[in-house]
Design an enzyme around this catalytic site. Sequence first.
Site, PDB file in Angstrom:
ATOM      1  N   GLN A 185       0.807  -1.211   0.000  1.00  0.00           N
ATOM      2  CA  GLN A 185       0.000   0.000   0.000  1.00  0.00           C
ATOM      3  C   GLN A 185       0.845   1.268   0.000  1.00  0.00           C
ATOM      4  OE1 GLN A 185      -2.467  -0.451   3.487  1.00  0.00           O
ATOM      5  NE2 GLN A 185      -3.568  -2.209   2.651  1.00  0.00           N
ATOM      6  N   HIS A 253      -0.751  -0.302   5.776  1.00  0.00           N
ATOM      7  CA  HIS A 253      -0.996   0.715   6.809  1.00  0.00           C
ATOM      8  C   HIS A 253       0.157   1.710   6.956  1.00  0.00           C
ATOM      9  CE1 HIS A 253      -3.719  -2.571   8.802  1.00  0.00           C
ATOM     10  NE2 HIS A 253      -4.076  -2.270   7.551  1.00  0.00           N
TER      11      HIS A 253
END
Length: 472
Positions: A185, A253
């Site tokens: 991510q 995250h």
Amino acid sequence: MKRFLLLPLLLPALSAQDKPDFSKMKADQIFDQLCSSCHGKDLSAGVGGSLVDGEWKHGSSDDELMKSIKEGNAQLGMTPFKTVLDDRQIRSLVIFIREKEKQAKERGVEFPKPEPGKVTKTQHEDYKIEMVVEDGLKNPWAIAFLPDGRKLVTEKAGRLRIIEADGKLNPEPVKGIPTIIDHGQGGLMEVATHPDYEKNGWIYLGFADGKREGREVKTITAYVRGKLKDGQWSDQEWIWKADPKFYGGAGVHFGTRIVFDKGYIYFPVGERGGWHDAQDVENAKGKIYRLHDDGRVPEDNPKFEGKTPVPGLWSYGHRNPQGLDMDPRDGSLWDTEHGPRGGDELNLILPGHNYGWPVITYGMNYDGTPITGKTAEEGMDQPVTYWQPSIAACGLSFYRGDKFPKWKNDLFAGALAQQEIRRLRLVDHKVVEQEVVLKNIGRVRDVTDAPDGFIYVILNGPDRVIRLVPSE
């Protein structure tokens, strides 16, 4: 007033040998085993009645549903499940029911899906969309505005792009930016210009910093500032960089946004998949930071007795904040963050406060297994609101402009999974209105008000930049 009650759930008579192991089950599997015979597999029928029609008889809150499932109701013939399920499993059942209830309510509801050239009507304002960049971007993440009319857009893979003042996307990315690790991510995420950019020329970047050696990757979110000179990144200075011991290989995250205020800079760092790292004030992950805008640590940042907090720490107990902005009316700081399934949050950020992750959460694991039965704990702040089902909150902006006067000071929150923008009206730090103003034209990665008074939106899939303009 709504009537709320969880109607009877009947546990089939099972021998000890045949009794299923609920501790290994997901929420939908538990429901199928214990509840579907009374309420139907789709929760909408059966002798126990529907659980998704909004009609209850014993209270509407999650706590009341928890109690109904846990304690049962002998008068109504409802089985207590406290000997079969623990609080974590009961909590996951409540989340599952809430998800299905929300989905049922939304069936047949028409949400605003804008089309170029057409007027989209909302509760307070009507708007049209204009295409800013239709082609040429790949996984854009954030946008910032320069005084000369140019715009900066980040691409996750590690490119900083320029939209020229005439609206054309410069085919050449900015050269010389720091090394970006495109991992999971993470990548090149945030870009922001200093409030006094016209005087100092500072541009700030938030990105996944680290190294890649063969298959091994170690990263964490970092922040720098630099200047733009003839398409080249120059004069770089580090604003925040974690101790090497906090770098890790997880691909999730990272967090990331930037807010400036009165000489300070605020920014988050996600917990990088290390859940309990968010609770450790001496660990860099799962935090929101406040520094002077040159990277120095303010002397009046929160203190923690008996602890040496990571430098710059402002608040902790965060999971994955990807929205951050400050209310122009009172200077209060707000974030939206990805929770687990059913646990996305809007938080009012206060210095030194603990936001609970993972000790408390309104969500469960993405696969439907439970995390915790706790949604509250002394010393941990509650979200101002949370979303079930999860919306995948990303991008957050108060509207400060004058083009949409009836939206003045409203908060706009982007959503990736739900492909929408939600408008929230805050009064006394409480949400008094919430409205979907845009839906189903792409995953909303960023939403922000701009100096020209319009609202700019970055979309993924398709990768575009659009803006909302008044209908007239």
